[in-house]
Design an enzyme around this catalytic site. Sequence first.
Site, PDB file in Angstrom:
ATOM      1  N   CYS A 268       0.818  -1.227   0.000  1.00  0.00           N
ATOM      2  CA  CYS A 268       0.000   0.000   0.000  1.00  0.00           C
ATOM      3  C   CYS A 268       0.850   1.274   0.000  1.00  0.00           C
ATOM      4  O   CYS A 268       0.300   2.365  -0.126  1.00  0.00           O
ATOM      5  CB  CYS A 268      -0.967   0.001   1.177  1.00  0.00           C
TER       6      CYS A 268
ATOM      7  N   HIS B 281      -3.322   7.465   2.916  1.00  0.00           N
ATOM      8  CA  HIS B 281      -3.759   6.178   2.369  1.00  0.00           C
ATOM      9  C   HIS B 281      -5.110   5.792   2.966  1.00  0.00           C
ATOM     10  O   HIS B 281      -5.311   5.865   4.177  1.00  0.00           O
ATOM     11  CB  HIS B 281      -2.705   5.119   2.687  1.00  0.00           C
TER      12      HIS B 281
ATOM     13  N   ASN C 248     -10.220   0.296   0.192  1.00  0.00           N
ATOM     14  CA  ASN C 248      -8.760   0.381   0.073  1.00  0.00           C
ATOM     15  C   ASN C 248      -8.346  -0.118  -1.318  1.00  0.00           C
ATOM     16  O   ASN C 248      -8.450  -1.310  -1.599  1.00  0.00           O
ATOM     17  CB  ASN C 248      -8.118  -0.467   1.178  1.00  0.00           C
TER      18      ASN C 248
HETATM   19  C1  LIG Z   1      -9.950  -5.326   9.773  1.00  0.00           C
HETATM   20  C2  LIG Z   1     -10.484  -4.300  10.742  1.00  0.00           C
HETATM   21  C3  LIG Z   1     -11.510  -3.413  10.060  1.00  0.00           C
HETATM   22  C4  LIG Z   1     -11.183  -5.025  11.889  1.00  0.00           C
HETATM   23  O1  LIG Z   1     -11.669  -4.076  12.812  1.00  0.00           O
HETATM   24  P1  LIG Z   1     -11.415  -4.270  14.362  1.00  0.00           P
HETATM   25  O2  LIG Z   1     -12.090  -3.180  15.079  1.00  0.00           O
HETATM   26  O3  LIG Z   1      -9.935  -4.443  14.563  1.00  0.00           O
HETATM   27  O4  LIG Z   1     -12.195  -5.578  14.624  1.00  0.00           O
HETATM   28  P2  LIG Z   1     -11.646  -6.902  15.309  1.00  0.00           P
HETATM   29  O5  LIG Z   1     -10.758  -7.642  14.375  1.00  0.00           O
HETATM   30  O6  LIG Z   1     -11.149  -6.560  16.681  1.00  0.00           O
HETATM   31  O7  LIG Z   1     -12.974  -7.680  15.460  1.00  0.00           O
HETATM   32  C5  LIG Z   1     -14.000  -7.276  16.368  1.00  0.00           C
HETATM   33  C6  LIG Z   1     -15.137  -8.251  16.270  1.00  0.00           C
HETATM   34  O8  LIG Z   1     -15.777  -8.103  15.000  1.00  0.00           O
HETATM   35  C7  LIG Z   1     -15.754  -9.332  14.277  1.00  0.00           C
HETATM   36  N1  LIG Z   1     -15.587  -9.045  12.866  1.00  0.00           N
HETATM   37  C8  LIG Z   1     -14.444  -9.046  12.131  1.00  0.00           C
HETATM   38  N2  LIG Z   1     -14.724  -8.731  10.863  1.00  0.00           N
HETATM   39  C9  LIG Z   1     -16.038  -8.529  10.791  1.00  0.00           C
HETATM   40  C10 LIG Z   1     -16.909  -8.177   9.745  1.00  0.00           C
HETATM   41  N3  LIG Z   1     -16.480  -7.964   8.495  1.00  0.00           N
HETATM   42  N4  LIG Z   1     -18.215  -8.051  10.027  1.00  0.00           N
HETATM   43  C11 LIG Z   1     -18.673  -8.258  11.258  1.00  0.00           C
HETATM   44  N5  LIG Z   1     -17.897  -8.608  12.295  1.00  0.00           N
HETATM   45  C12 LIG Z   1     -16.603  -8.744  12.066  1.00  0.00           C
HETATM   46  C13 LIG Z   1     -14.591 -10.096  14.853  1.00  0.00           C
HETATM   47  O9  LIG Z   1     -14.724 -11.479  14.661  1.00  0.00           O
HETATM   48  C14 LIG Z   1     -14.647  -9.690  16.311  1.00  0.00           C
HETATM   49  O10 LIG Z   1     -15.647 -10.452  16.943  1.00  0.00           O
HETATM   50  P3  LIG Z   1     -15.383 -11.053  18.419  1.00  0.00           P
HETATM   51  O11 LIG Z   1     -15.120  -9.857  19.284  1.00  0.00           O
HETATM   52  O12 LIG Z   1     -16.643 -11.766  18.712  1.00  0.00           O
HETATM   53  O13 LIG Z   1     -14.179 -11.914  18.277  1.00  0.00           O
HETATM   54  C15 LIG Z   1      -9.355  -3.439  11.345  1.00  0.00           C
HETATM   55  O14 LIG Z   1      -8.562  -4.218  12.192  1.00  0.00           O
HETATM   56  C16 LIG Z   1      -8.480  -2.828  10.296  1.00  0.00           C
HETATM   57  O15 LIG Z   1      -8.894  -1.963   9.561  1.00  0.00           O
HETATM   58  N6  LIG Z   1      -7.201  -3.230  10.259  1.00  0.00           N
HETATM   59  C17 LIG Z   1      -6.250  -2.666   9.333  1.00  0.00           C
HETATM   60  C18 LIG Z   1      -6.518  -3.256   7.995  1.00  0.00           C
HETATM   61  C19 LIG Z   1      -5.735  -2.589   6.939  1.00  0.00           C
HETATM   62  O16 LIG Z   1      -5.669  -1.386   6.923  1.00  0.00           O
HETATM   63  N7  LIG Z   1      -5.171  -3.389   6.040  1.00  0.00           N
HETATM   64  C20 LIG Z   1      -4.459  -2.917   4.924  1.00  0.00           C
HETATM   65  C21 LIG Z   1      -3.194  -2.278   5.340  1.00  0.00           C
HETATM   66  S1  LIG Z   1      -2.752  -1.064   4.238  1.00  0.00           S
END
Ligand SMILES: CC(C)(COP(=O)(O)OP(=O)(O)OC[C@H]1O[C@@H](n2cnc3c(N)ncnc32)[C@H](O)[C@@H]1OP(=O)(O)O)[C@@H](O)C(=O)NCCC(=O)NCCS
Length: 331
Positions: free
Chosen positions: A116, A256, A286
């Site tokens: 990215c 980004h 993204n």
């Molecule tokens: C992926 C992302 C959106 C997840 O958000 P988060 O707030 O960290 O969520 P978590 O992973 O802690 O998950 C929280 C809960 O939601 C659930 N969950 C995960 N994805 C889900 C979805 N798409 N829909 C609904 N629930 C979801 C999880 O299973 C978790 O449930 P639990 O508490 O019962 O275990 C976030 O971590 C993120 O944006 N990370 C960076 C990703 C990124 O930028 N990648 C590219 C890099 S350039």
Amino acid sequence: MSKISAAITAVGGYVPDYVLTNKMLEGMVDTNDEWITTRTGIKERRILKEDGKGTSYLAIKAAQNLIDKSGVNPKDIELVIVATATPDMKAASTSAYTATHIGATNAFSFDLEAACSSFLYGMSVAARYIESGKYKKVLLIGADKNSSMINYEDRATCIIFGDGAGAVLFEPNQEGFGLQDEYLRSDGSGREFLQATYGGSSYPSTPEAIKEHKHQVFQDGKTVFKNAVFNMADVAVKILDRNNLTTKDISWLVAHQANKRIIDATANRIELQEDKVMMNIEKYGNTTSATLPLLLNDYESQLKKGDNLIFAAFGGGFTWGSIYLKWAYNS
Ligand SMILES: CC(C)(COP(=O)(O)OP(=O)(O)OC[C@H]1O[C@@H](n2cnc3c(N)ncnc32)[C@H](O)[C@@H]1OP(=O)(O)O)[C@@H](O)C(=O)NCCC(=O)NCCS
């Protein structure tokens, strides 16, 4: 003679027509519109559906849009860089195909891959060619067909990524506009948290790997999130301090588009008000290498000559950094 700096003099963009909405994802994986919107800021993303069309298709469309808008003669372009994490094919340069198809027949070309951060690093590379005094027109395209490596059964990734491309033209400037400073970093210990393990040289694809979706993107979202928040804010602060810039000197944050919460955290750290933060994640998700140029394309009409832009990106690898650029034209 005054110093040559590398100015952006034209922008273009392209996203495919097909819209994949949060509502549609609700029918594909266990998720919902409210969760996606509050956790990421994304409402929809664009997907390139047609068989046989790869990243070069997006790159060519974005470059053609730039050429149409600016009137630049493709034959005058000397270098085409395609920043991408999803090249068309192995062993064949996506940039060469792109350059030929936009009519940049006098250019040399290469692909640049830094996940990215590809476009951000590409800005640095393009600027060095211009600053050398040898090159007058460098076309930098950020393009990714992320849908080619996403598992649409994995709710941790399929809600985030989309396809798209953006392009900018760099030209020499001797009035002080263009790229002013950069602070670029990488840390290979982050590789395990965001990768498509199979299909590269370490682990060529096998039928078993494909069955288990190991050729598609895996991410430990929480760890990537934490690192992105800390590092994007950190480099943005560093670039401001190094250039004696305060919040009131900044016209725009061009960050980004990975997650709205990451962008907000970066803006908060440098105490920047919301209306100075470029944002289009709700429309495209993204798009990896395309997020920064698609922001410039969407906001072009609001940009004024002399505006101070702070770019910031974070990506797999890990790779990240920040660039300070003075905008060179009124559109
Ligand atoms: C992926 C992302 C959106 C997840 O958000 P988060 O707030 O960290 O969520 P978590 O992973 O802690 O998950 C929280 C809960 O939601 C659930 N969950 C995960 N994805 C889900 C979805 N798409 N829909 C609904 N629930 C979801 C999880 O299973 C978790 O449930 P639990 O508490 O019962 O275990 C976030 O971590 C993120 O944006 N990370 C960076 C990703 C990124 O930028 N990648 C590219 C890099 S350039």
